[in-house]
Design a protein around this motif. Structure first.
Motif, PDB file in Angstrom:
ATOM      1  N   UNK A 121      18.698  72.759  38.647  1.00  0.00           N
ATOM      2  CA  UNK A 121      20.159  72.779  38.567  1.00  0.00           C
ATOM      3  C   UNK A 121      20.571  73.408  37.236  1.00  0.00           C
ATOM      4  N   UNK A 122      20.125  74.650  37.029  1.00  0.00           N
ATOM      5  CA  UNK A 122      20.497  75.458  35.858  1.00  0.00           C
ATOM      6  C   UNK A 122      20.236  74.765  34.527  1.00  0.00           C
ATOM      7  N   UNK A 123      19.164  74.000  34.435  1.00  0.00           N
ATOM      8  CA  UNK A 123      18.757  73.327  33.194  1.00  0.00           C
ATOM      9  C   UNK A 123      19.802  72.342  32.688  1.00  0.00           C
ATOM     10  N   UNK A 124      20.644  71.813  33.576  1.00  0.00           N
ATOM     11  CA  UNK A 124      21.636  70.823  33.152  1.00  0.00           C
ATOM     12  C   UNK A 124      20.922  69.553  32.689  1.00  0.00           C
ATOM     13  N   UNK A 125      21.382  69.024  31.575  1.00  0.00           N
ATOM     14  CA  UNK A 125      20.756  67.850  30.976  1.00  0.00           C
ATOM     15  C   UNK A 125      20.743  66.666  31.931  1.00  0.00           C
ATOM     16  N   UNK A 126      19.585  66.019  32.015  1.00  0.00           N
ATOM     17  CA  UNK A 126      19.369  64.775  32.752  1.00  0.00           C
ATOM     18  C   UNK A 126      19.345  64.909  34.286  1.00  0.00           C
ATOM     19  N   UNK A 127      19.714  66.086  34.838  1.00  0.00           N
ATOM     20  CA  UNK A 127      19.705  66.217  36.303  1.00  0.00           C
ATOM     21  C   UNK A 127      18.885  67.401  36.791  1.00  0.00           C
ATOM     22  N   UNK A 128      18.383  68.236  35.896  1.00  0.00           N
ATOM     23  CA  UNK A 128      17.618  69.415  36.299  1.00  0.00           C
ATOM     24  C   UNK A 128      16.195  69.332  35.760  1.00  0.00           C
ATOM     25  N   UNK A 147      16.729  67.244  25.270  1.00  0.00           N
ATOM     26  CA  UNK A 147      15.842  66.412  24.462  1.00  0.00           C
ATOM     27  C   UNK A 147      15.373  65.236  25.315  1.00  0.00           C
ATOM     28  N   UNK A 148      14.404  64.517  24.827  1.00  0.00           N
ATOM     29  CA  UNK A 148      13.868  63.334  25.507  1.00  0.00           C
ATOM     30  C   UNK A 148      13.278  63.644  26.890  1.00  0.00           C
ATOM     31  N   UNK A 149      12.770  64.856  27.084  1.00  0.00           N
ATOM     32  CA  UNK A 149      12.056  65.197  28.316  1.00  0.00           C
ATOM     33  C   UNK A 149      10.609  64.754  28.129  1.00  0.00           C
ATOM     34  N   UNK A 150      10.155  63.825  28.955  1.00  0.00           N
ATOM     35  CA  UNK A 150       8.839  63.218  28.761  1.00  0.00           C
ATOM     36  C   UNK A 150       8.005  63.253  30.038  1.00  0.00           C
ATOM     37  N   UNK A 151       6.722  62.981  29.869  1.00  0.00           N
ATOM     38  CA  UNK A 151       5.846  62.685  30.993  1.00  0.00           C
ATOM     39  C   UNK A 151       5.818  61.169  31.134  1.00  0.00           C
ATOM     40  N   UNK A 152       6.221  60.652  32.291  1.00  0.00           N
ATOM     41  CA  UNK A 152       6.130  59.206  32.510  1.00  0.00           C
ATOM     42  C   UNK A 152       5.974  58.914  34.000  1.00  0.00           C
ATOM     43  N   UNK A 153       5.604  57.697  34.319  1.00  0.00           N
ATOM     44  CA  UNK A 153       5.374  57.295  35.701  1.00  0.00           C
ATOM     45  C   UNK A 153       6.683  57.241  36.484  1.00  0.00           C
ATOM     46  N   UNK A 154       6.652  57.776  37.700  1.00  0.00           N
ATOM     47  CA  UNK A 154       7.758  57.693  38.660  1.00  0.00           C
ATOM     48  C   UNK A 154       7.232  58.210  39.986  1.00  0.00           C
ATOM     49  N   UNK A 155       7.675  57.595  41.062  1.00  0.00           N
ATOM     50  CA  UNK A 155       7.249  58.049  42.387  1.00  0.00           C
ATOM     51  C   UNK A 155       8.283  58.960  43.049  1.00  0.00           C
ATOM     52  N   UNK A 169      15.085  61.813  34.735  1.00  0.00           N
ATOM     53  CA  UNK A 169      16.279  62.433  34.160  1.00  0.00           C
ATOM     54  C   UNK A 169      15.860  63.683  33.390  1.00  0.00           C
ATOM     55  N   UNK A 170      15.210  64.593  34.079  1.00  0.00           N
ATOM     56  CA  UNK A 170      14.735  65.806  33.425  1.00  0.00           C
ATOM     57  C   UNK A 170      13.306  65.682  32.931  1.00  0.00           C
ATOM     58  N   UNK A 171      12.661  64.571  33.249  1.00  0.00           N
ATOM     59  CA  UNK A 171      11.272  64.340  32.852  1.00  0.00           C
ATOM     60  C   UNK A 171      10.325  64.781  33.962  1.00  0.00           C
ATOM     61  N   UNK A 172       9.033  64.665  33.704  1.00  0.00           N
ATOM     62  CA  UNK A 172       7.998  65.026  34.666  1.00  0.00           C
ATOM     63  C   UNK A 172       7.154  63.790  34.950  1.00  0.00           C
TER      64      UNK A 172
END
Length: 143
Positions: A44-51, A82-90, A96-99
């Protein structure tokens, strides 16, 4: 200077609602030491927390997360983010922009979208492969 590990995310399914791919980590000799599925929000065009984050090469640092109360790998250099992290999620909706990383792809909740399974265990394997390294390089590609 210690050679850094390379984390690769090769996305093979990028949509509006979520992005799926393969994650693999290579050691400083180029040998693959970890692989898994990856899930992120859609593009979503690199929008913070949703892309999901844009394709590119990023610095990754192991840092303490007060939100998750543990050390996590954080992605640096994402423009306007900022605050883009690798963390657990199914599920992509848990990000929120993490992996997040998982073992397999499956529609866990029956909503028609593939999710990733065994995320907590997969993240443990990822951290074990990273072996406490404080820094790494992340390369994100859309296939």
């Amino acid at each position: 200077i210690q050679a850094m590990k390379i984390i690769n995310i090769d996305r093979d399914d990028v949509g509006d609602s979520q992005s799926l791919g393969l994650c693999y980590v290579n050691d400083h000799n180029g040998c693959e030491i970890f692989s898994s599925q990856s899930i992120e929000r859609g593009w979503l065009d690199n929008k913070s927390r949703i892309s999901c984050i844009p394709e590119g090469t990023y610095d990754v640092r192991l840092e303490y997360s007060s939100r998750f109360k543990t050390d996590l790998y954080e992605i640096y250099g994402v423009v306007g983010r900022s605050e883009c992290k690798f963390h657990a999620a199914n599920f992509a909706r848990q990000l929120n922009g993490c992996i997040a990383l998982g073992k397999n792809r499956a529609d866990i909740d029956g909503d028609g979208f593939k999710d990733v399974t065994s995320s907590k265990d997969t993240m443990k394997r990822f951290h074990k492969a990273m072996n406490g390294d404080k820094q790494a390089v992340l390369i994100v590609r859309n296939l």
